[in-house]
Motif scaffolding. Structure first.
Motif, PDB file in Angstrom:
ATOM      1  N   ALA A   1       0.974  -1.111   0.175  1.00 34.06           N
ATOM      2  CA  ALA A   1      -0.088  -0.008  -0.123  1.00 34.06           C
ATOM      3  C   ALA A   1       0.789   1.156   0.104  1.00 34.06           C
ATOM      4  O   ALA A   1       0.138   2.317  -0.173  1.00 34.06           O
ATOM      5  CB  ALA A   1      -1.055   0.056   1.311  1.00 34.06           C
ATOM      6  N   HIS A   2       2.118   1.086   0.347  1.00 40.70           N
ATOM      7  CA  HIS A   2       2.937   2.446   0.420  1.00 40.70           C
ATOM      8  C   HIS A   2       4.333   1.995   0.235  1.00 40.70           C
ATOM      9  O   HIS A   2       4.769   0.789   0.508  1.00 40.70           O
ATOM     10  CB  HIS A   2       2.609   3.011   1.830  1.00 40.70           C
ATOM     11  CG  HIS A   2       2.957   4.505   1.832  1.00 40.70           C
ATOM     12  ND1 HIS A   2       2.354   5.264   1.267  1.00 40.70           N
ATOM     13  CD2 HIS A   2       3.748   4.941   2.917  1.00 40.70           C
ATOM     14  CE1 HIS A   2       3.002   6.546   1.563  1.00 40.70           C
ATOM     15  NE2 HIS A   2       3.699   6.297   2.503  1.00 40.70           N
ATOM     16  N   VAL A   3       5.198   2.934  -0.304  1.00 43.75           N
ATOM     17  CA  VAL A   3       6.685   2.626  -0.386  1.00 43.75           C
ATOM     18  C   VAL A   3       7.578   3.954   0.427  1.00 43.75           C
ATOM     19  O   VAL A   3       7.214   5.026   0.067  1.00 43.75           O
ATOM     20  CB  VAL A   3       7.114   2.396  -1.693  1.00 43.75           C
ATOM     21  CG1 VAL A   3       8.641   2.348  -2.162  1.00 43.75           C
ATOM     22  CG2 VAL A   3       6.276   1.239  -2.467  1.00 43.75           C
ATOM     23  N   HIS A   4       8.477   3.386   1.158  1.00 45.54           N
ATOM     24  CA  HIS A   4       9.137   4.252   1.708  1.00 45.54           C
ATOM     25  C   HIS A   4      10.677   3.967   0.886  1.00 45.54           C
ATOM     26  O   HIS A   4      11.215   2.956   0.816  1.00 45.54           O
ATOM     27  CB  HIS A   4       9.582   4.195   3.260  1.00 45.54           C
ATOM     28  CG  HIS A   4       8.791   4.786   4.048  1.00 45.54           C
ATOM     29  ND1 HIS A   4       8.594   4.458   5.613  1.00 45.54           N
ATOM     30  CD2 HIS A   4       7.458   5.454   3.838  1.00 45.54           C
ATOM     31  CE1 HIS A   4       7.447   5.255   6.095  1.00 45.54           C
ATOM     32  NE2 HIS A   4       6.851   5.932   5.045  1.00 45.54           N
ATOM     33  N   LEU A   5      11.348   5.158   0.698  1.00 44.99           N
ATOM     34  CA  LEU A   5      12.574   4.827  -0.006  1.00 44.99           C
ATOM     35  C   LEU A   5      13.727   5.571   0.871  1.00 44.99           C
ATOM     36  O   LEU A   5      13.843   6.700   1.058  1.00 44.99           O
ATOM     37  CB  LEU A   5      12.573   5.593  -1.366  1.00 44.99           C
ATOM     38  CG  LEU A   5      11.760   5.010  -2.519  1.00 44.99           C
ATOM     39  CD1 LEU A   5      11.786   5.699  -3.738  1.00 44.99           C
ATOM     40  CD2 LEU A   5      12.021   3.473  -2.769  1.00 44.99           C
ATOM     41  N   LYS A   6      14.655   4.978   1.218  1.00 44.79           N
ATOM     42  CA  LYS A   6      16.067   5.179   1.584  1.00 44.79           C
ATOM     43  C   LYS A   6      16.905   3.978   1.612  1.00 44.79           C
ATOM     44  O   LYS A   6      16.657   2.938   0.645  1.00 44.79           O
ATOM     45  CB  LYS A   6      16.070   5.435   3.143  1.00 44.79           C
ATOM     46  CG  LYS A   6      15.548   4.271   3.989  1.00 44.79           C
ATOM     47  CD  LYS A   6      15.560   4.895   5.467  1.00 44.79           C
ATOM     48  CE  LYS A   6      15.151   3.691   6.511  1.00 44.79           C
ATOM     49  NZ  LYS A   6      13.823   3.744   6.521  1.00 44.79           N
ATOM     50  N   ASN A   7      18.390   4.452   1.714  1.00 45.86           N
ATOM     51  CA  ASN A   7      19.257   3.179   1.265  1.00 45.86           C
ATOM     52  C   ASN A   7      20.052   3.115   2.476  1.00 45.86           C
ATOM     53  O   ASN A   7      20.307   4.257   3.391  1.00 45.86           O
ATOM     54  CB  ASN A   7      20.059   3.896   0.002  1.00 45.86           C
ATOM     55  CG  ASN A   7      20.208   2.446  -0.883  1.00 45.86           C
ATOM     56  OD1 ASN A   7      20.245   1.383  -0.446  1.00 45.86           O
ATOM     57  ND2 ASN A   7      20.135   2.527  -2.112  1.00 45.86           N
ATOM     58  N   ALA A   8      20.983   2.050   2.451  1.00 44.57           N
ATOM     59  CA  ALA A   8      21.857   1.801   3.672  1.00 44.57           C
ATOM     60  C   ALA A   8      22.850   0.796   3.153  1.00 44.57           C
ATOM     61  O   ALA A   8      22.609   0.249   2.058  1.00 44.57           O
ATOM     62  CB  ALA A   8      20.948   1.253   4.597  1.00 44.57           C
TER      63      ALA A   8
END
Length: 287
Positions: free
Chosen positions: A198-205
Motif C-alpha cells: 500500500a505504500h513505499v518508503h525509499l531510503k538506502n543503507a
C-alpha cells in the motif's frame, strides 16, 4: 526547518506531498532525525494542532502522502487518536508500529525477553482490532517492514495479515530497512504482498565493519553494522525496485526517508528528487 519552512521548501523544489512525523520526542541540543527534529508535530495535544497541520500543508500546495505515526499497535487509545486525526486531515493513511522483538529495547524500556511466536500471536490480535477501527474511520492503517520488530519481511507481513482486508490494513515496503533485516528478492516480496502493498518508503543503507573483537583464534573477528547512505550509494538497487513496482502494477506514493547527512538538507532533498525522477524515467524508458 520548522514545518512551515519544510513545506515551503519541498513545494518549491517540486515535491508532490509530505508525510509528517507525529510523535513526542526528546529534546536535543542539535536537531536530529529522532530527537530535536524541528519538523515533527507532537502527539501530545495533536487534536488542537490539526487545523494548523492542514493549513501548513495545503498552503504550500502539498498533498498528504500519509502520516508517520509512532503509536504502537498495543496502545489502542493512542492508535484510535491517530486514526481519527488521519480521517480529519484527509491524509488517508497512517503508520501504526508493531511490537518489537523480545531482544529489542522499546523506547526507554528494556527488552521484554518474550518469544517470537508469543509476540507474533499478540500482534495478530492487535492487527485484527486495528482493521476494524481503521474501517470505522475510513482510513488505511499501515504496517512498516521494520528491523527488530515482528514484521521485518514481506513473508512475515503476509502471515500477519492473513484474513485481514487490504482495504483497511496495508504494508509499507521500506528499501533501507530491508538492507538491515528482512531482505528478500524485491519482486518476489512485492508479489507476496499483493494487494496489501500500500505504500513505499525509499531510503538506502549499507553494511560496514565497525570494529574487531576476539582473542586468540578469534582475534580479528569483524563486527558489522548497517548505516544510512545517500540514495544512490546503498545496497538497495532503486532502479530494480522501481522496475519491480511497475511489474506488479503499483501506482502509489514513493516517500523518501533519507537519513544520510553527507549533504546539507536542502541540497539533499533537491538531489533526491532529481535522482528519483531519473530512476523513474529510466524505468519508464524500458517499457
Amino acid at each position: 526547518m520548522d514545518p512551515r519552512q519544510a513545506a515551503r521548501a519541498l513545494a518549491e523544489q517540486g515535491w508532490d506531498g509530505v508525510e509528517w512525523r507525529i510523535t513526542d520526542q526528546r529534546e536535543a541540543p542539535e536537531p536530529g532525525f529522532w530527537a530535536g527534529n524541528r519538523s515533527t508535530w507532537p502527539f501530545t495535544g495533536l487534536e488542537e494542532r490539526l487545523d494548523e497541520i492542514e493549513r501548513v500543508t495545503r498552503d504550500a500546495g502539498l498533498a498528504f502522502s500519509g502520516l508517520g505515526g509512532y503509536q504502537r499497535c498495543d496502545d489502542h487509545d493512542g492508535v484510535e487518536r491517530m486514526l481519527a486525526a488521519t480521517a480529519r486531515l484527509g491524509a488517508e493513511r497512517v503508520r501504526v508500529t508493531m511490537l518489537p522483538l523480545g531482544t529489542a529495547a522499546s523506547g526507554e524500556g528494556e527488552p521484554s525477553g518474550r518469544s517470537y511466536p508469543d509476540l507474533f500471536d499478540e500482534t495478530r490480535e492487535h492487527v485484527r482490532w486495528l482493521a476494524d477501527r481503521a474501517a470505522a474511520h475510513g482510513v488505511l492503517a499501515l504496517i512498516e517492514l521494520h528491523p527488530r520488530t515482528v514484521v521485518s519481511s514481506a513473508s512475515a507481513a503476509v502471515r500477519l495479515l492473513e484474513d485481514v482486508d487490504p482495504a483497511h490494513v496495508g504494508v509499507i515496503h521500506d528499501s533501507g530497512n530491508l538492507v538491515s533485516e528482512g531482505g528478500e528478492d524485491t519482486l518476489a516480496g512485492f508479489q507476496m504482498l499483493g494487494s496489501h502493498l500500500a505504500h513505499v518508503h525509499l531510503k538506502n543503507a549499507r553494511w560496514r565493519v565497525v570494529g574487531e573483537e576476539g582473542e586468540g583464534a578469534l582475534a580479528g573477528t569483524k563486527r558489522w553494522a548497517p548505516g544510512p547512505v545517500p540514495l544512490r550509494e546503498g545496497q538497495c538497487d532503486l532502479l530494480d525496485l522501481v522496475r519491480s513496482l511497475r511489474r506488479v502494477g503499483y501506482d502509489g506514493w514513493l516517500t523518501v526517508e533519507d537519513f544520510s547527512t553527507d549533504e546539507p538538507l536542502a541540497a539533499r532533498t533537491a538531489g533526491n528528487l532529481a535522482y528519483l525522477r531519473a530512476v523513474l524515467a529510466a524505468a519508464d524508458a524500458e517499457g
